[in-house]
Scaffold this motif. Structure first.
Motif, PDB file in Angstrom:
ATOM      1  N   ALA A  17     -10.935  28.800  23.237  1.00 36.50           N
ATOM      2  CA  ALA A  17     -10.007  28.929  22.105  1.00 36.50           C
ATOM      3  C   ALA A  17     -10.483  28.074  20.932  1.00 36.50           C
ATOM      4  CB  ALA A  17      -8.603  28.516  22.535  1.00 36.50           C
ATOM      5  N   ALA A  18     -10.943  26.875  21.241  1.00 36.64           N
ATOM      6  CA  ALA A  18     -11.442  25.973  20.202  1.00 36.64           C
ATOM      7  C   ALA A  18     -12.644  26.569  19.484  1.00 36.64           C
ATOM      8  CB  ALA A  18     -11.806  24.627  20.818  1.00 36.64           C
ATOM      9  N   LEU A  19     -13.577  27.127  20.242  1.00 39.07           N
ATOM     10  CA  LEU A  19     -14.768  27.743  19.639  1.00 39.07           C
ATOM     11  C   LEU A  19     -14.376  28.915  18.736  1.00 39.07           C
ATOM     12  CD1 LEU A  19     -17.092  27.641  22.761  1.00 39.07           C
ATOM     13  CD2 LEU A  19     -17.458  26.355  20.638  1.00 39.07           C
ATOM     14  N   LYS A  20     -13.391  29.689  19.146  1.00 41.72           N
ATOM     15  CA  LYS A  20     -12.890  30.781  18.306  1.00 41.72           C
ATOM     16  C   LYS A  20     -12.334  30.232  16.989  1.00 41.72           C
ATOM     17  CE  LYS A  20      -9.449  34.501  18.202  1.00 41.72           C
ATOM     18  NZ  LYS A  20      -8.289  35.085  18.901  1.00 41.72           N
ATOM     19  N   GLY A  21     -11.761  29.034  17.059  1.00 42.35           N
ATOM     20  CA  GLY A  21     -11.202  28.410  15.859  1.00 42.35           C
ATOM     21  C   GLY A  21     -12.213  27.632  15.030  1.00 42.35           C
ATOM     22  N   GLY A  22     -13.487  27.581  15.487  1.00 41.22           N
ATOM     23  CA  GLY A  22     -14.530  26.883  14.732  1.00 41.22           C
ATOM     24  C   GLY A  22     -14.751  25.442  15.127  1.00 41.22           C
ATOM     25  N   TYR A  23     -14.149  25.030  16.249  1.00 41.69           N
ATOM     26  CA  TYR A  23     -14.272  23.646  16.727  1.00 41.69           C
ATOM     27  C   TYR A  23     -15.370  23.528  17.785  1.00 41.69           C
ATOM     28  CZ  TYR A  23      -9.830  22.532  14.475  1.00 41.69           C
ATOM     29  OH  TYR A  23      -8.844  22.324  13.544  1.00 41.69           O
ATOM     30  N   THR A  24     -16.172  22.465  17.684  1.00 44.03           N
ATOM     31  CA  THR A  24     -17.187  22.201  18.710  1.00 44.03           C
ATOM     32  C   THR A  24     -17.007  20.851  19.388  1.00 44.03           C
ATOM     33  OG1 THR A  24     -18.720  21.327  17.057  1.00 44.03           O
ATOM     34  CG2 THR A  24     -18.924  23.669  17.609  1.00 44.03           C
ATOM     35  N   THR A  25     -16.146  19.996  18.843  1.00 36.98           N
ATOM     36  CA  THR A  25     -15.870  18.689  19.454  1.00 36.98           C
ATOM     37  C   THR A  25     -14.365  18.488  19.548  1.00 36.98           C
ATOM     38  OG1 THR A  25     -17.909  17.729  18.566  1.00 36.98           O
ATOM     39  CG2 THR A  25     -16.224  16.195  19.288  1.00 36.98           C
ATOM     40  N   PHE A  82      -7.808  26.382  11.150  1.00 33.90           N
ATOM     41  CA  PHE A  82      -8.588  26.448   9.909  1.00 33.90           C
ATOM     42  C   PHE A  82      -7.926  27.381   8.896  1.00 33.90           C
ATOM     43  CE2 PHE A  82     -11.611  29.272   7.660  1.00 33.90           C
ATOM     44  CZ  PHE A  82     -11.991  28.389   6.656  1.00 33.90           C
ATOM     45  N   SER A  83      -7.514  28.557   9.348  1.00 33.31           N
ATOM     46  CA  SER A  83      -6.916  29.546   8.447  1.00 33.31           C
ATOM     47  C   SER A  83      -5.598  29.041   7.858  1.00 33.31           C
ATOM     48  CB  SER A  83      -6.679  30.859   9.194  1.00 33.31           C
ATOM     49  OG  SER A  83      -7.869  31.326   9.776  1.00 33.31           O
ATOM     50  N   MET A  84      -4.808  28.346   8.659  1.00 30.03           N
ATOM     51  CA  MET A  84      -3.551  27.779   8.173  1.00 30.03           C
ATOM     52  C   MET A  84      -3.818  26.730   7.103  1.00 30.03           C
ATOM     53  SD  MET A  84      -1.492  27.428  11.813  1.00 30.03           S
ATOM     54  CE  MET A  84      -0.127  26.470  11.126  1.00 30.03           C
ATOM     55  N   VAL A  85      -4.763  25.840   7.398  1.00 27.45           N
ATOM     56  CA  VAL A  85      -5.075  24.762   6.454  1.00 27.45           C
ATOM     57  C   VAL A  85      -5.688  25.324   5.172  1.00 27.45           C
ATOM     58  CG1 VAL A  85      -6.467  22.678   6.085  1.00 27.45           C
ATOM     59  CG2 VAL A  85      -5.341  23.050   8.289  1.00 27.45           C
ATOM     60  N   TYR A  86      -6.609  26.278   5.331  1.00 23.39           N
ATOM     61  CA  TYR A  86      -7.263  26.836   4.148  1.00 23.39           C
ATOM     62  C   TYR A  86      -6.259  27.523   3.231  1.00 23.39           C
ATOM     63  CZ  TYR A  86     -10.488  29.385   1.155  1.00 23.39           C
ATOM     64  OH  TYR A  86     -11.162  29.868   0.058  1.00 23.39           O
ATOM     65  N   LYS A  87      -5.278  28.207   3.816  1.00 22.98           N
ATOM     66  CA  LYS A  87      -4.238  28.850   3.003  1.00 22.98           C
ATOM     67  C   LYS A  87      -3.446  27.801   2.223  1.00 22.98           C
ATOM     68  CE  LYS A  87      -0.445  32.185   3.011  1.00 22.98           C
ATOM     69  NZ  LYS A  87       0.250  31.496   1.900  1.00 22.98           N
ATOM     70  N   VAL A  88      -3.055  26.720   2.906  1.00 22.92           N
ATOM     71  CA  VAL A  88      -2.300  25.651   2.242  1.00 22.92           C
ATOM     72  C   VAL A  88      -3.131  25.034   1.111  1.00 22.92           C
ATOM     73  CG1 VAL A  88      -1.296  23.348   2.535  1.00 22.92           C
ATOM     74  CG2 VAL A  88      -0.873  25.118   4.254  1.00 22.92           C
ATOM     75  N   PHE A  89      -4.409  24.754   1.399  1.00 28.32           N
ATOM     76  CA  PHE A  89      -5.267  24.143   0.392  1.00 28.32           C
ATOM     77  C   PHE A  89      -5.456  25.083  -0.802  1.00 28.32           C
ATOM     78  CE2 PHE A  89      -7.740  20.399   2.334  1.00 28.32           C
ATOM     79  CZ  PHE A  89      -6.641  20.005   3.081  1.00 28.32           C
ATOM     80  N   LYS A  90      -5.695  26.344  -0.514  1.00 33.58           N
ATOM     81  CA  LYS A  90      -5.900  27.327  -1.582  1.00 33.58           C
ATOM     82  C   LYS A  90      -4.649  27.450  -2.441  1.00 33.58           C
ATOM     83  CE  LYS A  90      -7.903  31.924  -2.172  1.00 33.58           C
ATOM     84  NZ  LYS A  90      -8.150  33.223  -1.568  1.00 33.58           N
ATOM     85  N   ASP A  91      -3.494  27.509  -1.809  1.00 34.66           N
ATOM     86  CA  ASP A  91      -2.225  27.643  -2.532  1.00 34.66           C
ATOM     87  C   ASP A  91      -1.918  26.420  -3.397  1.00 34.66           C
ATOM     88  OD1 ASP A  91      -1.888  30.102  -1.371  1.00 34.66           O
ATOM     89  OD2 ASP A  91      -0.351  29.463   0.066  1.00 34.66           O
ATOM     90  N   ASN A  92      -2.497  25.263  -3.025  1.00 35.94           N
ATOM     91  CA  ASN A  92      -2.196  24.015  -3.730  1.00 35.94           C
ATOM     92  C   ASN A  92      -3.375  23.479  -4.538  1.00 35.94           C
ATOM     93  OD1 ASN A  92       0.671  22.902  -2.831  1.00 35.94           O
ATOM     94  ND2 ASN A  92      -0.243  23.897  -1.048  1.00 35.94           N
ATOM     95  N   GLY A  93      -4.392  24.333  -4.730  1.00 38.04           N
ATOM     96  CA  GLY A  93      -5.510  23.946  -5.589  1.00 38.04           C
ATOM     97  C   GLY A  93      -6.369  22.821  -5.046  1.00 38.04           C
TER      98      GLY A  93
END
Length: 382
Positions: free
Chosen positions: A77-85, A290-301
């Motif tokens: 699941a972590a690898l699917k989310g882009g995590y390696t550690t 990652f997708s949740m965080v990226y959406k928040v960051f994008k929405d908030n500049g």
């Protein structure tokens, strides 16, 4: 593992370039345009290559709770989310408070050969808050100690742990409940005794105000926020700490912009549906973090470089890892993402055994397409 990635938009905490990247023997050996190589080649045109993510707060549930998650399902699941550690918390059954348990976990992780797992030891035996673990023995196996899931109520235990963390060079990852009060207590102890402190999953403006106060006094420590605590406010869904108010969420996002919050960590806490019905606190989120965080960051500049800083660079720095940036000589722990792809969270598609996520059906932005660890492709969804 040797690999050539062509035409990638390469981004880390400080760079944004379009280039090729050559990976040899698991490390980044060259970043340049028009590299020619005999190795396997990937055309990454249109995709963004960033350092893979490092999760300082994960629950992998082994041993004892494998019906919620096991080492294989959690790491995949972590690898699917882009995590390696992954830093795996100690509230297992039995608790990871001795060499026998930590060796058992480490041996299983080694056999699976998926993520790098840093197993956390508890601070106190059986998480009871009364007697500390044998730090002399456990520090041979880990540099991270936490009673996460429980607060260390006893001030003398906390003082002892922080003092030893300084003397023996390990870190205390502290769970604070009630949050604001215990964070202040722990920071006051830190100010007086010294030590290596990381504050887990903050959620409140009042907590952030305390963190600002002590950071502005140049007291050295780090802190984290979870994806879900910046993604949504006032949600009636059991997590610990609870979903906070809109004012709290706005304060946390500003705290990220101002540099007071160091790390985004998932607090991935998978549960069975039955346990969740019985009010077990936690969220299964590592596949969509990652997708949740990226959406928040994008929405908030907030630029993606800041996301990389908090999900890759800072955790690597805190943990002393040779990763978190894309530069020659660094470990080739990388993730290819499509920053433009929007998708809907679907818990039924989760690899994790835990389907406990209240954001099923929510639209997010940015999708992991490939996860590379040490130059080896461990997840491919192109």
């Amino acid at each position: 593992m040797n690999l050539l990635i062509k035409n990638a938009n390469i981004m880390d905490v400080s760079k944004n370039i379009i280039s090729d990247i050559l990976i040899e023997n698991g490390k980044i050996s060259r970043i340049d345009k028009n590299i020619i190589s005999k190795y396997k080649s990937i055309d990454a045109k249109g995709l963004t290559l960033i350092p893979s993510f490092i999760d300082m707060h994960t629950h992998l549930r082994t041993p004892g709770y494998e019906y919620k998650e096991d080492l294989e399902s959690g790491q995949k699941a972590a690898l699917k989310g882009g995590y390696t550690t992954l830093c795996a918390m100690a509230n297992t059954n039995p608790v990871c408070d001795n060499e026998k348990v930590i060796n058992l976990i480490n041996e299983k992780v080694k056999r699976l050969n998926l993520c790098d797992v840093i197993q956390v030891s508890s601070v106190t035996k059986n998480l009871d808050g009364v007697e500390t673990v044998d730090f002399d023995k456990m520090v041979k196996h880990t540099k991270l100690f936490s009673d996460d899931g429980k607060t260390i109520e006893n001030e003398d235990i906390m003082k002892k742990a922080l003092k030893l963390s300084k003397d023996m060079n390990f870190k205390i990852l502290t769970h604070c409940d009630p949050e604001s009060e215990i964070v202040r207590r722990d920071l006051e102890i830190l100010e007086n005794t010294g030590g290596n402190l990381h504050i887990c999953h903050i959620s409140l403006k009042s907590t952030l105000d305390t963190i600002k106060e002590f950071k502005d006094k140049n007291i050295k420590f780090t802190c984290e926020v979870t994806p879900h605590h910046i993604f949504k406010s006032n949600l009636d869904y059991k997590v610990n700490p609870s979903f906070a108010t809109t004012e709290d969420v706005s304060a946390l996002i500003q705290g990220i912009k101002d540099g007071y919050i160091d790390v985004i960590a998932t607090d991935h806490a998978p549960h069975s549906m039955e346990d969740k019905k019985n009010n077990a606190p936690g969220i299964s989120n590592i596949e969509v973090a990652f997708s949740m965080v990226y959406k928040v960051f994008k929405d908030n500049g907030i630029p993606i470089n800041k996301l990389i800083e908090m999900m890759s660079y800072n955790p690597a720095k805190i943990l002393g890892l040779n990763s978190g940036v894309i530069s020659e000589g660094y470990k080739a722990d990388l993730v290819l993402v499509d920053l433009h792809e929007k998708y809907t969270i679907d818990v039924n598609s989760f690899i994790s055994k835990g389907k406990n996520n209240p954001f099923d059906g929510y639209e997010v932005c940015g999708k992991v397409k490939m996860t590379i660890k040490g130059g080896e492709i461990l997840y491919d969804n192109r």
